[in-house]
Scaffold this motif. Structure first.
Motif, PDB file in Angstrom:
ATOM      1  N   UNK A  73       0.760  -1.119  -0.075  1.00 23.25           N
ATOM      2  CA  UNK A  73      -0.086  -0.002   0.083  1.00 23.25           C
ATOM      3  C   UNK A  73       0.711   1.264  -0.058  1.00 23.25           C
ATOM      4  N   UNK A  74       2.121   1.030   0.310  1.00 25.14           N
ATOM      5  CA  UNK A  74       2.791   2.450   0.125  1.00 25.14           C
ATOM      6  C   UNK A  74       3.363   2.607  -1.176  1.00 25.14           C
ATOM      7  N   UNK A  75       3.267   1.977  -2.320  1.00 29.52           N
ATOM      8  CA  UNK A  75       3.592   2.155  -3.353  1.00 29.52           C
ATOM      9  C   UNK A  75       2.602   2.904  -4.168  1.00 29.52           C
ATOM     10  N   UNK A  76       3.056   3.661  -5.262  1.00 34.34           N
ATOM     11  CA  UNK A  76       2.267   4.586  -5.970  1.00 34.34           C
ATOM     12  C   UNK A  76       1.708   3.840  -7.114  1.00 34.34           C
ATOM     13  N   UNK A  77       0.447   3.145  -7.189  1.00 32.82           N
ATOM     14  CA  UNK A  77      -0.255   2.336  -7.787  1.00 32.82           C
ATOM     15  C   UNK A  77      -0.955   3.349  -8.832  1.00 32.82           C
ATOM     16  N   UNK A  78      -1.334   4.650  -8.442  1.00 36.43           N
ATOM     17  CA  UNK A  78      -1.923   5.571  -9.431  1.00 36.43           C
ATOM     18  C   UNK A  78      -1.009   5.791 -10.664  1.00 36.43           C
ATOM     19  N   UNK A  79       0.122   5.907 -10.727  1.00 40.39           N
ATOM     20  CA  UNK A  79       0.702   6.233 -11.880  1.00 40.39           C
ATOM     21  C   UNK A  79       0.605   5.150 -12.928  1.00 40.39           C
ATOM     22  N   UNK A  80       0.483   3.777 -12.607  1.00 41.89           N
ATOM     23  CA  UNK A  80       0.304   2.750 -13.251  1.00 41.89           C
ATOM     24  C   UNK A  80      -0.023   1.636 -12.496  1.00 41.89           C
ATOM     25  N   UNK A  81      -0.710   0.491 -13.030  1.00 42.32           N
ATOM     26  CA  UNK A  81      -1.154  -0.784 -12.523  1.00 42.32           C
ATOM     27  C   UNK A  81      -0.001  -1.665 -12.426  1.00 42.32           C
ATOM     28  N   UNK A  82       0.825  -1.381 -13.374  1.00 47.61           N
ATOM     29  CA  UNK A  82       2.209  -2.103 -13.421  1.00 47.61           C
ATOM     30  C   UNK A  82       3.487  -1.509 -12.818  1.00 47.61           C
TER      31      UNK A  82
END
Length: 244
Positions: free
Chosen positions: A15-24
């Motif tokens: 959950x710390x990762x920025x998934x908003x930029x890309x789903x991969x």
């Protein structure tokens, strides 16, 4: 994040990762001991979750359009030793214990070609394989995948030196015509009831079909998945669904 081989990693970092930029999210993989860069692949949430839960690397294949476990066919698994994310939290670094080779070509690392004025696209003979029998076993398990990636490489080759590149240069009409020709050869072999020739001509047909798939960046496993989807359906039912 660190852990021993028998332990699981914490899932909180997902959950710390920025998934908003890309789903991969790109994942750089290094050898835990030598620190050699082995490969670069991509992960979605599910692939990362499976990796952290099992301690073994899982990725999302953009060509196969599915989750895959590294070494699921070859046995060349990657055991996670340490995991890091970068300052922007949109990339991952894994230190792993690599079993066998990381690259589908049989090379230890995927980064074995050096740009020095000319770029070689030749598939290299695996350096770690000790015998012809071992080489045969290594190649057979993934020959379709290996050939597919080789065909992708041939897109940048010269039509003067590569048959596949010459087919690509002619476009759909070029390799499409060859598919029709090879299908005709298969039919003739079937009529002659020549099993050896049937196998030979089917191999030619499959090759040119793979050329077509690679042209559109469609991994052959997607066709296999479509067959799997149809499994259990009658041919009549499948045709009826297409008309809906």
């Amino acid at each position: 994040m660190t852990c021993e081989q028998e332990k699981q990693f914490s899932l909180e970092a997902i959950e710390c990762l920025d998934w908003a930029k890309s789903p991969l999210i790109p994942a750089v993989v290094q050898d835990f001991t030598s620190k050699e860069v082995l490969m670069l692949a991509f992960m979605n949430r599910q692939a990362l979750t499976l990796s952290l839960q099992t301690g073994q690397m899982h990725y999302f294949s953009r060509s196969k359009n599915r989750i895959w476990k590294k070494g699921e066919t070859s046995g060349h698994i990657q055991q996670i030793k340490e995991v890091f994310f970068d300052c922007d939290k949109d990339a991952l670094l894994f230190l792993v214990r690599q079993a066998g080779a990381a690259c589908h070509t049989g090379n230890k690392s995927c980064f074995f070609e050096k740009i020095d004025g000319t770029l070689s696209s030749t598939l290299q003979t695996p350096k770690h394989i000790k015998s012809a029998q071992e080489f045969s076993q290594q190649i057979v398990y993934g020959i379709v995948d290996t050939l597919y990636h080789t065909l992708l490489e041939r897109k940048s080759a010269s039509p003067d030196t590569s048959y596949t590149a010459a087919l690509y240069a002619k476009g759909v009409n070029g390799f499409g015509k060859k598919i029709i020709e090879e299908a005709g050869e298969v039919l003739l072999a079937l009529k002659d009831n020549d099993k050896e020739q049937i196998v030979y001509e089917c191999a030619d047909l499959l090759y040119h079909i793979l050329v077509a798939l690679a042209y559109y960046n469609i991994h052959p496993e997607q066709a296999v998945c479509e067959l799997q989807r149809r499994f259990g359906l009658s041919g009549l039912e499948e045709k009826a669904r297409r008309k809906e």
